[in-house]
Design a protein around this motif. Structure first.
Motif, PDB file in Angstrom:
ATOM      1  N   ASP A  54      40.455  45.283  49.032  1.00  0.00           N
ATOM      2  CA  ASP A  54      39.015  45.536  48.884  1.00  0.00           C
ATOM      3  C   ASP A  54      38.654  46.356  47.654  1.00  0.00           C
ATOM      4  O   ASP A  54      37.606  46.999  47.613  1.00  0.00           O
ATOM      5  N   GLN A  55      39.543  46.354  46.640  1.00  0.00           N
ATOM      6  CA  GLN A  55      39.255  47.065  45.399  1.00  0.00           C
ATOM      7  C   GLN A  55      39.623  46.152  44.227  1.00  0.00           C
ATOM      8  O   GLN A  55      40.720  45.622  44.183  1.00  0.00           O
ATOM      9  N   ILE A  56      38.699  46.004  43.309  1.00  0.00           N
ATOM     10  CA  ILE A  56      38.927  45.151  42.149  1.00  0.00           C
ATOM     11  C   ILE A  56      39.651  45.963  41.074  1.00  0.00           C
ATOM     12  O   ILE A  56      39.229  47.068  40.725  1.00  0.00           O
ATOM     13  N   ALA A  57      40.737  45.414  40.576  1.00  0.00           N
ATOM     14  CA  ALA A  57      41.493  45.993  39.450  1.00  0.00           C
ATOM     15  C   ALA A  57      42.066  47.372  39.736  1.00  0.00           C
ATOM     16  O   ALA A  57      42.197  48.190  38.841  1.00  0.00           O
ATOM     17  N   VAL A  58      42.435  47.629  40.995  1.00  0.00           N
ATOM     18  CA  VAL A  58      43.148  48.860  41.343  1.00  0.00           C
ATOM     19  C   VAL A  58      44.542  48.438  41.796  1.00  0.00           C
ATOM     20  O   VAL A  58      44.720  47.923  42.902  1.00  0.00           O
ATOM     21  N   PRO A  59      45.531  48.609  40.910  1.00  0.00           N
ATOM     22  CA  PRO A  59      46.876  48.118  41.237  1.00  0.00           C
ATOM     23  C   PRO A  59      47.522  48.890  42.386  1.00  0.00           C
ATOM     24  O   PRO A  59      47.322  50.094  42.535  1.00  0.00           O
ATOM     25  N   ARG A  60      48.286  48.162  43.178  1.00  0.00           N
ATOM     26  CA  ARG A  60      49.094  48.767  44.230  1.00  0.00           C
ATOM     27  C   ARG A  60      50.385  49.280  43.633  1.00  0.00           C
ATOM     28  O   ARG A  60      50.778  48.893  42.535  1.00  0.00           O
ATOM     29  N   ASP A  61      51.083  50.083  44.393  1.00  0.00           N
ATOM     30  CA  ASP A  61      52.420  50.511  44.015  1.00  0.00           C
ATOM     31  C   ASP A  61      53.291  49.267  43.854  1.00  0.00           C
ATOM     32  O   ASP A  61      53.325  48.405  44.738  1.00  0.00           O
ATOM     33  N   ALA A  62      53.986  49.165  42.721  1.00  0.00           N
ATOM     34  CA  ALA A  62      54.780  47.969  42.421  1.00  0.00           C
ATOM     35  C   ALA A  62      55.851  47.721  43.476  1.00  0.00           C
ATOM     36  O   ALA A  62      56.090  46.580  43.869  1.00  0.00           O
ATOM     37  N   GLY A  63      56.497  48.761  43.941  1.00  0.00           N
ATOM     38  CA  GLY A  63      57.537  48.601  44.954  1.00  0.00           C
ATOM     39  C   GLY A  63      56.984  48.050  46.263  1.00  0.00           C
ATOM     40  O   GLY A  63      57.607  47.195  46.899  1.00  0.00           O
ATOM     41  N   ALA A  64      55.805  48.516  46.649  1.00  0.00           N
ATOM     42  CA  ALA A  64      55.173  48.018  47.879  1.00  0.00           C
ATOM     43  C   ALA A  64      54.791  46.553  47.728  1.00  0.00           C
ATOM     44  O   ALA A  64      54.988  45.748  48.651  1.00  0.00           O
ATOM     45  N   ALA A  65      54.256  46.182  46.565  1.00  0.00           N
ATOM     46  CA  ALA A  65      53.882  44.784  46.325  1.00  0.00           C
ATOM     47  C   ALA A  65      55.120  43.896  46.350  1.00  0.00           C
ATOM     48  O   ALA A  65      55.112  42.825  46.971  1.00  0.00           O
ATOM     49  N   GLN A  66      56.191  44.323  45.705  1.00  0.00           N
ATOM     50  CA  GLN A  66      57.425  43.534  45.699  1.00  0.00           C
ATOM     51  C   GLN A  66      57.988  43.388  47.110  1.00  0.00           C
ATOM     52  O   GLN A  66      58.441  42.305  47.492  1.00  0.00           O
TER      53      GLN A  66
ATOM     54  N   ARG B 200      35.214  27.811  38.059  1.00  0.00           N
ATOM     55  CA  ARG B 200      35.846  28.134  39.340  1.00  0.00           C
ATOM     56  C   ARG B 200      34.815  28.526  40.380  1.00  0.00           C
ATOM     57  O   ARG B 200      33.798  29.128  40.069  1.00  0.00           O
ATOM     58  N   PRO B 201      35.089  28.158  41.615  1.00  0.00           N
ATOM     59  CA  PRO B 201      34.169  28.533  42.699  1.00  0.00           C
ATOM     60  C   PRO B 201      34.270  30.035  42.979  1.00  0.00           C
ATOM     61  O   PRO B 201      35.184  30.715  42.505  1.00  0.00           O
ATOM     62  N   TRP B 202      33.318  30.528  43.751  1.00  0.00           N
ATOM     63  CA  TRP B 202      33.333  31.939  44.144  1.00  0.00           C
ATOM     64  C   TRP B 202      34.637  32.243  44.875  1.00  0.00           C
ATOM     65  O   TRP B 202      35.084  31.476  45.736  1.00  0.00           O
ATOM     66  N   GLU B 203      35.238  33.361  44.507  1.00  0.00           N
ATOM     67  CA  GLU B 203      36.487  33.817  45.121  1.00  0.00           C
ATOM     68  C   GLU B 203      36.196  35.038  46.001  1.00  0.00           C
ATOM     69  O   GLU B 203      36.276  36.174  45.546  1.00  0.00           O
ATOM     70  N   PRO B 204      35.845  34.797  47.271  1.00  0.00           N
ATOM     71  CA  PRO B 204      35.437  35.904  48.141  1.00  0.00           C
ATOM     72  C   PRO B 204      36.543  36.920  48.418  1.00  0.00           C
ATOM     73  O   PRO B 204      36.251  38.056  48.783  1.00  0.00           O
ATOM     74  N   HIS B 205      37.809  36.529  48.213  1.00  0.00           N
ATOM     75  CA  HIS B 205      38.892  37.488  48.408  1.00  0.00           C
ATOM     76  C   HIS B 205      38.999  38.459  47.231  1.00  0.00           C
ATOM     77  O   HIS B 205      39.706  39.460  47.329  1.00  0.00           O
ATOM     78  N   LYS B 206      38.257  38.181  46.155  1.00  0.00           N
ATOM     79  CA  LYS B 206      38.273  39.064  44.983  1.00  0.00           C
ATOM     80  C   LYS B 206      36.936  39.743  44.725  1.00  0.00           C
ATOM     81  O   LYS B 206      36.900  40.839  44.179  1.00  0.00           O
ATOM     82  N   TYR B 207      35.835  39.071  45.061  1.00  0.00           N
ATOM     83  CA  TYR B 207      34.503  39.573  44.720  1.00  0.00           C
ATOM     84  C   TYR B 207      33.591  39.540  45.933  1.00  0.00           C
ATOM     85  O   TYR B 207      33.615  38.590  46.705  1.00  0.00           O
ATOM     86  N   ALA B 208      32.739  40.547  46.042  1.00  0.00           N
ATOM     87  CA  ALA B 208      31.818  40.646  47.179  1.00  0.00           C
ATOM     88  C   ALA B 208      30.762  39.544  47.161  1.00  0.00           C
ATOM     89  O   ALA B 208      30.248  39.168  48.213  1.00  0.00           O
ATOM     90  N   SER B 209      30.430  39.026  45.981  1.00  0.00           N
ATOM     91  CA  SER B 209      29.414  37.985  45.882  1.00  0.00           C
ATOM     92  C   SER B 209      29.690  37.108  44.662  1.00  0.00           C
ATOM     93  O   SER B 209      30.433  37.502  43.755  1.00  0.00           O
ATOM     94  N   ARG B 210      29.055  35.950  44.639  1.00  0.00           N
ATOM     95  CA  ARG B 210      29.151  35.069  43.478  1.00  0.00           C
ATOM     96  C   ARG B 210      28.558  35.763  42.247  1.00  0.00           C
ATOM     97  O   ARG B 210      29.057  35.635  41.140  1.00  0.00           O
TER      98      ARG B 210
END
Length: 176
Positions: A43-55, A105-115
């Motif tokens: 639920d945050q745009i462009a806030v990276p997760r810890d790399a180890g957790a993502a891996q 590209r169509p709206w990407e609701p998993h990335k953005y709150a609205s079109r």
């Protein structure tokens, strides 16, 4: 019966990764992971997760599913699964095709709150897509080509976007 499918798709934003990954997963009944969902804080745009957790999340996904497709622009996350021996596909249709795909590209609701929010960020995305061909690092063409070249498993680079309405026999055969 075809072999189990394990596929990692790597490429620039707008290269067609998500479209191809969804199509392949649907065709083969494979689980699908968009790497954006583990690379960024929920639920945050462009806030990276810890790399180890993502891996770790990527490995858990792959080890929990007999057949899987992962897709994204994160070379480090794709590299995490290469010891599992997947097929590796690099989508490299060129800058103009990637830009065109991003614009349509169509709206990407998993990335953005609205079109509207997605449309407001389009200029930044287009600049980032263009810079892919000039920057360095894991989310660059240079980084993707280095990972692709170093992988000794089954791999394929696509330099044109395949038609999924009538997929080429060669692509179907490669996918198994």
């Amino acid at each position: 019966m075809s072999e189990l499918l394990r596929l990692a798709i790597l490429g620039n934003s707008g290269s067609g990764k998500s479209t191809l990954a969804r199509w392949v997963a649907d065709q083969r009944g494979a689980a699908l992971l968009d790497l954006d969902t583990v690379a960024w804080e929920p639920d945050q745009i462009a806030v990276p997760r810890d790399a180890g957790a993502a891996q770790a999340d990527v490995l858990v996904f792959c080890q929990s599913n007999a057949q899987w497709v992962i897709e994204g622009c994160y070379a480090s996350l794709v590299a995490t699964v290469l010891p599992l021996g997947p097929r590796l596909m690099l989508l490299n249709p060129g800058e103009e095709q990637c830009l065109q795909n991003c614009r349509s590209r169509p709206w990407e609701p998993h990335k953005y709150a609205s079109r509207e929010e997605q449309d407001q960020r389009l200029a930044g995305l287009l600049a980032w897509v263009s810079d892919y061909y000039r920057r360095d690092g894991e989310m660059s063409l240079a980084g993707h080509l280095a990972l692709y070249a170093a992988y000794s498993g089954t791999k394929r680079e696509l330099t044109a976007q395949p038609s999924l309405e009538s997929p080429p026999d060669e692509l179907l055969a490669w996918l198994g």
